[in-house]
Motif scaffolding. Structure first.
Motif, PDB file in Angstrom:
ATOM      1  N   TYR A  19     -14.629  45.484  74.227  1.00  9.32           N
ATOM      2  CA  TYR A  19     -14.187  46.546  75.121  1.00  9.32           C
ATOM      3  C   TYR A  19     -15.392  47.372  75.539  1.00  9.32           C
ATOM      4  CZ  TYR A  19      -9.551  45.076  73.949  1.00  9.32           C
ATOM      5  OH  TYR A  19      -8.420  44.303  73.827  1.00  9.32           O
ATOM      6  N   ASN A  20     -15.708  47.322  76.815  1.00 10.58           N
ATOM      7  CA  ASN A  20     -16.858  48.046  77.341  1.00 10.58           C
ATOM      8  C   ASN A  20     -16.745  48.063  78.860  1.00 10.58           C
ATOM      9  OD1 ASN A  20     -19.275  49.407  77.442  1.00 10.58           O
ATOM     10  ND2 ASN A  20     -20.379  47.957  76.156  1.00 10.58           N
ATOM     11  N   ALA A  21     -17.640  48.819  79.501  1.00  7.45           N
ATOM     12  CA  ALA A  21     -17.542  48.985  80.954  1.00  7.45           C
ATOM     13  C   ALA A  21     -18.503  48.087  81.725  1.00  7.45           C
ATOM     14  CB  ALA A  21     -17.785  50.445  81.306  1.00  7.45           C
ATOM     15  N   CYS A  22     -19.187  47.167  81.014  1.00  6.32           N
ATOM     16  CA  CYS A  22     -20.203  46.334  81.674  1.00  6.32           C
ATOM     17  C   CYS A  22     -19.700  45.671  82.943  1.00  6.32           C
ATOM     18  CB  CYS A  22     -20.699  45.251  80.724  1.00  6.32           C
ATOM     19  SG  CYS A  22     -21.417  45.919  79.247  1.00  6.32           S
ATOM     20  N   ALA A  23     -18.495  45.104  82.877  1.00  5.59           N
ATOM     21  CA  ALA A  23     -18.002  44.335  84.016  1.00  5.59           C
ATOM     22  C   ALA A  23     -17.617  45.234  85.191  1.00  5.59           C
ATOM     23  CB  ALA A  23     -16.813  43.481  83.594  1.00  5.59           C
ATOM     24  N   GLY A  36     -23.375  34.850  78.161  1.00  4.47           N
ATOM     25  CA  GLY A  36     -22.119  35.369  77.634  1.00  4.47           C
ATOM     26  C   GLY A  36     -22.290  36.745  77.019  1.00  4.47           C
ATOM     27  N   CYS A  37     -21.176  37.427  76.862  1.00  2.00           N
ATOM     28  CA  CYS A  37     -21.170  38.741  76.206  1.00  2.00           C
ATOM     29  C   CYS A  37     -21.368  38.537  74.712  1.00  2.00           C
ATOM     30  CB  CYS A  37     -19.815  39.396  76.497  1.00  2.00           C
ATOM     31  SG  CYS A  37     -19.462  40.856  75.543  1.00  2.00           S
ATOM     32  N   LEU A  38     -22.166  39.428  74.090  1.00  2.00           N
ATOM     33  CA  LEU A  38     -22.405  39.320  72.643  1.00  2.00           C
ATOM     34  C   LEU A  38     -21.395  40.128  71.839  1.00  2.00           C
ATOM     35  CD1 LEU A  38     -26.281  39.787  72.463  1.00  2.00           C
ATOM     36  CD2 LEU A  38     -25.012  37.653  72.559  1.00  2.00           C
ATOM     37  N   GLY A  39     -20.677  40.985  72.511  1.00  2.00           N
ATOM     38  CA  GLY A  39     -19.698  41.825  71.813  1.00  2.00           C
ATOM     39  C   GLY A  39     -20.312  43.070  71.211  1.00  2.00           C
ATOM     40  N   CYS A  40     -21.413  43.576  71.826  1.00  2.00           N
ATOM     41  CA  CYS A  40     -22.219  44.612  71.176  1.00  2.00           C
ATOM     42  C   CYS A  40     -21.525  45.957  70.999  1.00  2.00           C
ATOM     43  CB  CYS A  40     -23.529  44.800  71.930  1.00  2.00           C
ATOM     44  SG  CYS A  40     -23.310  45.613  73.514  1.00  2.00           S
ATOM     45  N   SER A  41     -20.391  46.179  71.641  1.00  2.00           N
ATOM     46  CA  SER A  41     -19.748  47.487  71.497  1.00  2.00           C
ATOM     47  C   SER A  41     -18.613  47.470  70.477  1.00  2.00           C
ATOM     48  CB  SER A  41     -19.219  47.959  72.851  1.00  2.00           C
ATOM     49  OG  SER A  41     -18.344  46.986  73.383  1.00  2.00           O
TER      50      SER A  41
HETATM   51  S1  SF4 Z   1     -22.958  42.317  74.684  1.00  2.00           S
HETATM   52 FE1  SF4 Z   1     -22.729  44.520  75.086  1.00  2.00          FE
HETATM   53  S2  SF4 Z   1     -24.056  44.920  76.812  1.00  2.00           S
HETATM   54 FE2  SF4 Z   1     -23.712  42.712  76.729  1.00  2.00          FE
HETATM   55  S3  SF4 Z   1     -21.929  42.309  78.094  1.00  2.00           S
HETATM   56 FE3  SF4 Z   1     -21.167  42.558  76.035  1.00  2.00          FE
HETATM   57  S4  SF4 Z   1     -20.631  44.710  75.811  1.00  2.00           S
HETATM   58 FE4  SF4 Z   1     -21.972  44.509  77.612  1.00  2.00          FE
END
Ligand code: SF4
Ligand code: SF4
Lengths: 219, 367
Positions: free
Chosen positions: B273-277, B294-299
């Motif tokens: 869940y994040n606002a990147c997209a 791909g997204c790493l899921g950092c949030s």
């Molecule tokens: S890993 Fe973090 S910065 Fe990268 S797309 Fe996913 S949420 Fe966004």
């Protein structure tokens, strides 16, 4: 424990544990059934009809004449559920990725719309056969704890999978974790419940078809 | 830190040469994020312009400065960077010119002058294993956090380390790292996770506080719902490919070139869940998935320990095959033992069987 942590557990130790228990049970039971053995049959076969066992595996999936009319719910419900489930399990791309991760084999996935339709059909069929089982006095009498258990254990993964895919609960991650855990439960108890038919059915049908052929009633 | 002479944000921005047009653009981004109608852009702009500078104290604990870099280096000059850096920041030991005792003095002064009113921003995790693992001017992180939190109006934990422990708290967590919310429990802590977080999200929270005088609504992980309310997957422009079952199989195949879904290459978008997209990075230029990764899921809490980055979300994270192999072998052994026991039972039954002889049979007399 957050949803992601539960998911990670389910994808890691949970999966290994379920797979280990399930496989242990399957191997154990197949081995046990095979090793029980039969006395050698010294009688001359009435007819030489090779392949009767294999044909029986297929033919027993078709309704005997007249039965489709007498028990449409049982047959149609059974078909829709089993075929639907097979499409969902082997056609959904993330499921194929799991199989690839475990065994290294892969095949192209089906579009989500198609898989989704199969899920709905399978769920509907399961509910229909459940109602059929509850309302038919004979079936009800024949049903025991094992039957209700097998139904529930199969239904929960379908339902959680459907709910996760459609984000029916706010916490998608948790729902996904629950879906995987419910499949793991299914896998772990499979060998020790009626669900073992996914393996034993082939052995039993082959044997029946083969012995019947020797007695002159080949499939 | 050069601070413009103006003591409200509007004046400071024009001092810094930000055009009205750019500023309104920034306010429009905020309005969209806050899910407010377009006509509210003017109201947000007016409120922000008039808002007097808030005192911000930024504490950095076990961190990599990536969060600060994200904010200050994304684009120059960014309104995000300006609002925070030049207008409000009273203490930030990486950015400020002062060092040593003078720097600590600045923090003390700001805390005293704005008691009860300042915003406390924290990046980095707090080591509880041993206070000596991370200190600033001889003060342990946990003590400094407790002290600074006392007079804060609100606390914002910036970055996944401050919000959830981050990389320092990943297994085996050698320093006993914990997030801010575990140390401070009597005050609201807003988590702005991301490794690093998106600059506009950091200032978006700040601007919300300046415009509305309140903190945005939070989700169950302490994140502002306005920025973290939806998953990357749900807002991903590659989603139609996911739905059609079209996936890139590696980073240089036909599918990758055609921009197909990155699920099979390990994208964690479905559980992130994040606002990147939506807001994207570098002034809305792009975001990782758009750039082909791909997204790493950092949030998400615990994302470092959530399995390999390049394995699909549905793939096993451990060596389940080994366990399965051992189990199958054990199954054979147990099956053999069972078979042996069954055969002995059969043999025993056979041995105990007494054959019936003709003499044993008695004819029943019909009554
Ligand atoms: S890993 Fe973090 S910065 Fe990268 S797309 Fe996913 S949420 Fe966004
Ligand atoms: S690239 Fe990632 S976030 Fe986008 S649709 Fe595919 S799995 Fe979802």
């Amino acid at each position: 424990m957050s949803g992601l942590e539960l998911l990670t557990w389910a994808r890691g130790p949970g999966l290994a544990l379920a797979l280990a228990i399930g496989l242990f049970g399957i191997v154990l039971r197949v081995f046990e059934i095979q090793a029980l053995g039969r006395k050698a049959d010294f009688a001359k076969a009435r007819a030489i009809t090779p392949g009767s066992g294999w044909r029986t595996i297929v033919s027993r999936s078709l309704p005997p004449p007249g039965m489709l009319k007498r028990a449409p719910l049982t047959y149609l419900g059974g078909y829709v559920f089993h075929i639907g489930l097979a499409i969902v399990v082997f056609g959904f791309a993330p499921h194929i990725e799991l199989i690839r991760g475990l065994f290294g084999i892969r095949w192209p996935g089906l579009p989500n719309l198609f898989v989704d339709a199969a899920t709905v059909a399978a769920i509907a069929a399961m509910l229909a056969v459940l109602v059929g089982r509850l309302t038919d006095p004979v079936k009800r009498l024949l049903s025991g704890f094992g039957d209700w258990l097998a139904w529930t254990l199969t239904f929960v993964p379908l339902l959680t999978g459907y709910a996760a895919f459609h984000h029916l609960m706010e916490n998608y991650t948790l729902l996904l974790a629950l879906h995987i855990l419910s499949v793991e439960l299914l896998l772990a108890v499979l060998p020790f419940t009626k669900l073992f038919h996914v393996v034993s059915l082939f052995m039993a049908r082959w044997y029946n078809g083969d012995i019947a052929a020797k007695k002159g009633v080949a499939a | 830190m050069k601070r413009p002479a103006a003591n409200n944000i509007g004046g400071a921005l024009s001092d810094a040469g930000i055009s009205r047009r750019d500023f309104l653009g920034f306010c429009a981004t905020l309005a969209a994020a806050y899910a407010l109608p377009t006509f509210s852009v003017g109201a947000i702009a007016a409120a922000l312009e008039k808002a007097s500078r808030a005192s911000v104290i930024w504490l950095s604990f076990q961190e990599c400065t990536g969060c600060t870099e994200s904010l200050t280096r994304s684009h120059t000059p960014t309104i995000e960077g300006l609002i925070l850096e030049q207008i409000s920041l009273d203490y930030h030991h990486t950015l400020q010119a002062a060092s040593g005792a003078a720097a600590e003095q600045a923090r003390d002064d700001a805390m005293r002058a704005n008691a009860g009113k300042y915003l406390l921003i924290v990046d980095g995790s707090v080591p509880l294993g041993n206070p000596g693992y991370s200190t600033i001017a001889g003060v342990s992180n946990v003590d400094m956090l407790r002290e600074a939190a006392k007079g804060a109006a609100a606390i914002i934990a910036v970055g996944t380390c401050a919000a959830y422990g981050g990389v320092a708290a990943a297994q085996p967590n050698p320093t006993g790292a914990v997030p801010v919310s575990q140390v401070i429990q009597d005050k609201p802590v807003v988590n702005v996770p991301g490794c690093p977080p998106i600059p506009v999200v950091i200032t978006g929270v700040l601007a919300h506080f300046l415009t509305f005088g309140s903190l945005p609504e939070l989700d169950d992980l302490g994140r502002p719902k306005i920025f973290y309310g939806e998953s990357i997957h749900d807002r991903c422009y590659r989603r139609p490919f996911y739905d059609q079952g079209k996936f890139a199989e590696n980073f240089d195949d036909e599918g990758a070139r055609k921009g197909w879904c990155l699920f099979k290459l390990g994208c964690k978008g479905p559980v992130t869940y994040n606002a990147c997209a939506t807001t994207k990075w570098n002034n809305g230029v792009s975001f990782p998935i758009q750039s082909g990764h791909g997204c790493l899921g950092c949030s998400q809490p615990g994302f470092w320990d959530a399995g390999p980055f390049y394995k699909a979300l549905s793939m096993p994270t451990t060596n389940a095959q080994k366990a399965a192999g051992i189990a199958a072998a054990a199954g054979v052994a147990a099956g053999a033992a069972m078979a042996y026991a069954n055969r002995r039972k059969k043999a025993a039954a056979k041995a105990a069987h007494a054959p019936v002889k003709v003499e044993d049979l008695v004819q029943e007399k019909k009554p």
